[in-house]
Structures are given as structure tokens and as C-alpha cells.
Design an enzyme around this catalytic site. Structure first.
Site, PDB file in Angstrom:
ATOM      1  N   HIS A  70       0.791  -1.194   0.140  1.00  0.00           N
ATOM      2  CA  HIS A  70       0.018  -0.062  -0.059  1.00  0.00           C
ATOM      3  C   HIS A  70       0.750   1.114  -0.081  1.00  0.00           C
ATOM      4  CE1 HIS A  70       0.576  -0.133   4.517  1.00  0.00           C
ATOM      5  NE2 HIS A  70       0.348   0.940   4.415  1.00  0.00           N
ATOM      6  N   ASP A 115       0.311  -7.672   1.515  1.00  0.00           N
ATOM      7  CA  ASP A 115       1.020  -6.346   1.458  1.00  0.00           C
ATOM      8  C   ASP A 115       2.493  -5.914   1.473  1.00  0.00           C
ATOM      9  OD1 ASP A 115       0.702  -3.589   1.663  1.00  0.00           O
ATOM     10  OD2 ASP A 115       0.319  -3.346   3.829  1.00  0.00           O
ATOM     11  N   GLN A 206       0.802   5.778  12.014  1.00  0.00           N
ATOM     12  CA  GLN A 206       0.919   6.400  11.001  1.00  0.00           C
ATOM     13  C   GLN A 206       2.285   6.651  10.770  1.00  0.00           C
ATOM     14  OE1 GLN A 206      -1.367   7.355  12.935  1.00  0.00           O
ATOM     15  NE2 GLN A 206      -3.340   7.607  11.972  1.00  0.00           N
ATOM     16  N   GLY A 207       2.835   6.444   9.420  1.00  0.00           N
ATOM     17  CA  GLY A 207       4.202   6.798   9.103  1.00  0.00           C
ATOM     18  C   GLY A 207       5.096   5.589   9.113  1.00  0.00           C
ATOM     19  N   ASP A 208       4.767   4.410   9.700  1.00  0.00           N
ATOM     20  CA  ASP A 208       5.565   3.345  10.233  1.00  0.00           C
ATOM     21  C   ASP A 208       5.342   2.251   8.912  1.00  0.00           C
ATOM     22  OD1 ASP A 208       6.877   4.164  12.377  1.00  0.00           O
ATOM     23  OD2 ASP A 208       5.234   3.835  13.491  1.00  0.00           O
ATOM     24  N   SER A 209       4.214   2.525   8.122  1.00  0.00           N
ATOM     25  CA  SER A 209       3.918   1.377   6.990  1.00  0.00           C
ATOM     26  C   SER A 209       5.267   1.084   6.284  1.00  0.00           C
ATOM     27  CB  SER A 209       3.075   1.742   6.003  1.00  0.00           C
ATOM     28  OG  SER A 209       1.474   1.706   6.640  1.00  0.00           O
TER      29      SER A 209
END
Length: 253
Positions: A70, A115, A206-209
Site C-alpha cells: 500500500h 501487503d 501512521q508513517g511506520d507502514s
């Protein structure tokens, strides 16, 4: 569902419960963690667009970065760079252009199954005193419930946070069994290509994906994928499972 990526404009879509999982798209950092030290994650990279961090990744060899599917969908390689070899997402280490993007053909934007994606780089990033390459979990690996794993990134430190930390953060969390995780979410949401880890107050955000989650030997067990909120009790973080996705990943090496 909520993705753990940052939209380039740093705007979080409110799509909890929608067909598309909510993207962890804010800015602060790992929740409940501590500052990472040099050498903790020598293979971690910051994926950047227009100079802004939006996802994490792991360096697998001199020209290959593993991240989340993603994080890659809709991106154009020529607009992206990766920073390696620095705890600071804004400076230090080396900054290299992305040459090409490949997303696992089994990846689903709706379910976030499979993913993972691969970014090939335009120039080599050799190993150094601050840079190393990740070791992939063995085929079939399924992290044992209750074991301790550690996740790192430059993502937000609170659910819905609005600023990203400059320095790399990490947090250690317990693996949650797939049975328990399916009870926390649903059987259909947690596929065999996923595994779960976390406890109230400690999680990726958020931001760690796309960033790494590793065992005590720093073996790469998964990549940050999604979760409902960040660090909520009974809602562990969900990770892409290297043990079942490794075969496609190795074809890209």
C-alpha cells in the site's frame, strides 16, 4: 482498518470501516516506544517523496528495498528516494533515487492481503558502519504467540498525531496469536499472510507502514501493514507475513 502509511500531503482519510482500510497517515512516531540507537536497525530506510517521509522500508541488498504494497500503489519511481544509514529521516546517511517499483501481484488494496512491494534503486547502497542488509524470515515462519518482537519507524507517537519525529523510534511488543487476532478483528480480515503483535499503549502508527518488525536476532519477520487506530487495547497491529510472502520477494532479488 487503518493503514500505517503517511499520505504525501499528510492528510489522513477518515475511512475506518470502509472498504479501503484507513491509512495510518499522521505524523508523530511509534507509540509507547523509545529512541532507536545506531545499529539497532541498520537496514531500515525512510521512503521519501518531495523530501517528505511517507513510509518505511528494509534494505535487502545493495539495490533492493522491501516495503508495504500500500506504500507503493499509485507511486511513480522517478518521484521517490530512500534514505539509508541514518537515524534522522531528514539528514545523514545516503539518499538514493528509486528506479522501479514492483507490487506483489497478489496484493489487494481492499483487504491488504499480501501487503508487500519491492523498490529497486538507481544506485548501490553498500554496507558500512551504519548500513546493513536485512535477513528474511524462513519460508513458512509464523511468529510464536507471546514472543517479543520489535518494530521501528518514523511514524506518529499518538493515534491521529500531526507531526513526525525526526529521530527513529522503536518499540517491543508481544506477538498475538492469529486466533486471538481474528477474535479482535474478524476471521476474514486476518489472513494467513498476516500476523499480529501489540498491546494497549504500544504499537506502530501512521508513517511506520512498510517498515521492519524483527525478532531478537534481528530477523525480518514482517512489514508494518495496518491496524485499527494505534495502540488501542484489543486492536493489535497487523503485519505482512514474510514466511508466506518470501517466495515472491526472493524472485525480486
Amino acid at each position: 482498518m487503518g493503514l500505517k502509511a503517511i499520505l504525501i500531503a499528510l492528510v489522513a482519510p477518515a475511512v475506518y470501516g470502509a472498504a479501503l482500510p484507513q491509512v495510518h497517515t499522521d505524523s508523530t512516531q511509534i507509540v509507547g516506544g523509545t529512541a532507536a540507537a545506531a545499529g539497532d536497525f541498520p537496514f531500515i530506510v525512510s521512503l521519501q517523496k518531495s523530501g517528505s517521509h511517507f513510509c518505511g522500508g528494509s534494505l535487502l541488498n545493495a539495490r533492493t528495498v522491501l516495503t508495504a504494497g500500500h506504500c507503493a500503489v499509485g507511486q511513480t519511481a522517478s518521484t521517490l528516494k530512500v534514505r539509508a544509514g541514518s537515524l534522522n529521516r531528514n539528514s545523514g546517511g545516503v539518499l538514493v533515487q528509486v528506479a522501479s517499483i514492483a507490487v506483489d501481484p497478489a496484493f489487494s488494496s481492499n483487504t491488504l492481503d499480501s501487503d508487500v512491494a519491492i523498490f529497486k534503486l538507481a544506485a548501490d547502497i553498500p554496507t558500512s558502519s551504519t548500513i546493513g542488509y536485512a535477513t528474511l524470515a524462513a519460508s513458512g515462519n509464523d511468529p510464536a504467540a507471546g514472543s517479543t518482537v520489535t518494530v521501528a519507524g518514523w511514524g506518529t507517537t499518538t493515534e491521529g498525531g500531526s507531526t513526525l519525529p525526526t529521530a527513529l523510534r522503536k518499540v517491543s511488543v508481544p506477538v498475538v496469536s492469529r486466533t486471538d487476532c481474528r477474535a479482535d478483528y474478524s476471521v476474514s480480515e486476518i489472513t494467513t499472510n498476516m500476523w499480529c503483535a501489540g498491546v494497549g499503549g504500544k504499537d506502530s502508527c501512521q508513517g511506520d507502514s512498510g517498515g521492519p518488525i524483527v525478532d531478537a536476532n534481528k530477523v525480518l519477520l514482517g512489514t508494518v501493514s495496518w491496524g485499527e487506530g494505534c495502540a488501542e487495547a484489543g486492536k493489535p497491529g497487523v503485519y505482512a507475513r514474510i514466511g508466506t510472502l518470501r517466495s515472491w520477494i526472493t524472485t525480486q532479488l
